[in-house]
Design a protein around this motif. Structure first.
Motif, PDB file in Angstrom:
ATOM      1  N   THR A  15      23.866 -14.566  -4.267  1.00 16.22           N
ATOM      2  CA  THR A  15      23.470 -13.650  -5.333  1.00 16.22           C
ATOM      3  C   THR A  15      23.224 -14.463  -6.588  1.00 16.22           C
ATOM      4  O   THR A  15      24.098 -15.226  -7.012  1.00 16.22           O
ATOM      5  N   ASN A  53      23.103  -8.780 -17.406  1.00 17.82           N
ATOM      6  CA  ASN A  53      24.458  -8.264 -17.552  1.00 17.82           C
ATOM      7  C   ASN A  53      24.403  -7.016 -18.429  1.00 17.82           C
ATOM      8  O   ASN A  53      23.471  -6.840 -19.208  1.00 17.82           O
ATOM      9  N   ASN A 105      26.989 -17.296   0.432  1.00 21.24           N
ATOM     10  CA  ASN A 105      27.740 -16.326  -0.375  1.00 21.24           C
ATOM     11  C   ASN A 105      28.131 -16.815  -1.761  1.00 21.24           C
ATOM     12  O   ASN A 105      29.121 -16.360  -2.325  1.00 21.24           O
ATOM     13  N   VAL A 106      27.352 -17.714  -2.326  1.00 22.49           N
ATOM     14  CA  VAL A 106      27.555 -18.159  -3.703  1.00 22.49           C
ATOM     15  C   VAL A 106      27.072 -17.059  -4.640  1.00 22.49           C
ATOM     16  O   VAL A 106      26.105 -16.350  -4.338  1.00 22.49           O
ATOM     17  N   THR A 107      27.732 -16.915  -5.792  1.00 17.81           N
ATOM     18  CA  THR A 107      27.267 -16.041  -6.864  1.00 17.81           C
ATOM     19  C   THR A 107      27.029 -16.893  -8.101  1.00 17.81           C
ATOM     20  O   THR A 107      27.921 -17.634  -8.523  1.00 17.81           O
ATOM     21  N   VAL A 108      25.825 -16.781  -8.665  1.00 12.03           N
ATOM     22  CA  VAL A 108      25.462 -17.476  -9.897  1.00 12.03           C
ATOM     23  C   VAL A 108      25.280 -16.414 -10.974  1.00 12.03           C
ATOM     24  O   VAL A 108      24.496 -15.480 -10.802  1.00 12.03           O
ATOM     25  N   THR A 109      26.006 -16.552 -12.085  1.00  9.45           N
ATOM     26  CA  THR A 109      26.000 -15.543 -13.144  1.00  9.45           C
ATOM     27  C   THR A 109      24.962 -15.871 -14.222  1.00  9.45           C
ATOM     28  O   THR A 109      24.436 -16.979 -14.281  1.00  9.45           O
ATOM     29  N   ALA A 154      31.558 -19.858  -3.813  1.00 10.09           N
ATOM     30  CA  ALA A 154      31.851 -20.128  -5.219  1.00 10.09           C
ATOM     31  C   ALA A 154      31.217 -19.080  -6.124  1.00 10.09           C
ATOM     32  O   ALA A 154      30.182 -18.495  -5.800  1.00 10.09           O
ATOM     33  N   VAL A 155      31.852 -18.869  -7.269  1.00 13.76           N
ATOM     34  CA  VAL A 155      31.302 -18.031  -8.328  1.00 13.76           C
ATOM     35  C   VAL A 155      31.065 -18.942  -9.523  1.00 13.76           C
ATOM     36  O   VAL A 155      32.007 -19.465 -10.122  1.00 13.76           O
ATOM     37  N   THR A 171      30.112 -19.661 -13.152  1.00  6.97           N
ATOM     38  CA  THR A 171      30.080 -19.007 -14.459  1.00  6.97           C
ATOM     39  C   THR A 171      29.716 -19.972 -15.578  1.00  6.97           C
ATOM     40  O   THR A 171      29.535 -19.549 -16.712  1.00  6.97           O
ATOM     41  N   VAL A 194      36.579 -20.121  -7.346  1.00 13.23           N
ATOM     42  CA  VAL A 194      36.358 -18.929  -8.163  1.00 13.23           C
ATOM     43  C   VAL A 194      37.301 -18.994  -9.356  1.00 13.23           C
ATOM     44  O   VAL A 194      38.505 -18.850  -9.175  1.00 13.23           O
ATOM     45  N   PRO A 195      36.818 -19.253 -10.560  1.00 22.74           N
ATOM     46  CA  PRO A 195      35.460 -19.672 -10.864  1.00 22.74           C
ATOM     47  C   PRO A 195      35.225 -21.109 -10.390  1.00 22.74           C
ATOM     48  O   PRO A 195      36.176 -21.878 -10.200  1.00 22.74           O
TER      49      PRO A 195
END
Length: 180
Positions: free
Chosen positions: A102, A107, A134-138, A153-154, A156, A168-169
């Motif tokens: 993702t 935001n 399943n990585v999330t990049v904000t 990983a997330v 941030t 995470v983070p």
């Protein structure tokens, strides 16, 4: 770079018009049976930019807007990727994006009275980066050249070039040495 988008403005209304068209295109893409060339053609319609023939996108593929999504050459996007691109997503050359990733450039505001309005921050993924499954990049994150983001990983904060991050983070795991 951050920008704001408020409900009921001309800019927001224009986004909604594009969304009405693109969401149908995304649904058609994910409900059909297509070869790699057809997938690139359909994603090119969604992004309004030609997707290079060296790029491969596996289905299902999701985007909430599409017009602020920019692919480099020789990009591989695995199945189940979600890209929220209204704030801008820039993907360099030779990038690998694992299944279920993702990437978000949007935001909502913190203030309760403004919650339905949006803050937009571009995401940049530089050449030869690899985002694991399943990585999330904000919003607002920059992933440096040759960086690796470990599965789950997330992210941030910005990831320096030639660095592996995970958790995470996400935190720095190690520096990646160049080829000898």
């Amino acid at each position: 770079m951050e920008s704001k988008m408020d409900l009921g403005t001309k800019a927001y209304d224009q986004v909604e018009k594009i969304n009405q068209v693109n969401q149908k295109l995304v649904q058609q893409l994910n409900n059909g049976t297509y070869g790699p060339n057809e997938i690139r053609q359909r994603v090119s319609q969604i992004t309004n930019e030609k997707i290079d023939s060296s790029t491969e996108i596996r289905l299902p593929f999701y985007t909430d807007f599409g017009r602020n999504l920019h692919f480099g050459k020789n990009v591989f996007v695995n199945a189940g990727v979600m890209i929220t691109d209204m704030g801008g997503i820039y993907i360099g050359d030779n990038v690998l994006i694992g299944p279920g990733v993702t990437i978000v450039s949007v935001n909502h505001r913190i203030e309760p009275s403004q919650r339905r309005n949006l803050n937009l921050k571009s995401v940049y993924i530089h050449d030869n980066a690899w985002l694991g499954a399943n990585v999330t990049v904000t919003p607002g994150v920059v992933i440096g050249e040759n960086a690796i983001v470990a599965a789950g990983a997330v992210v941030t904060k910005n990831v320096p070039a030639n660095t592996m991050v995970g958790g995470v983070p996400a935190q720095v795991i190690k520096t990646i040495k160049g080829e000898n």
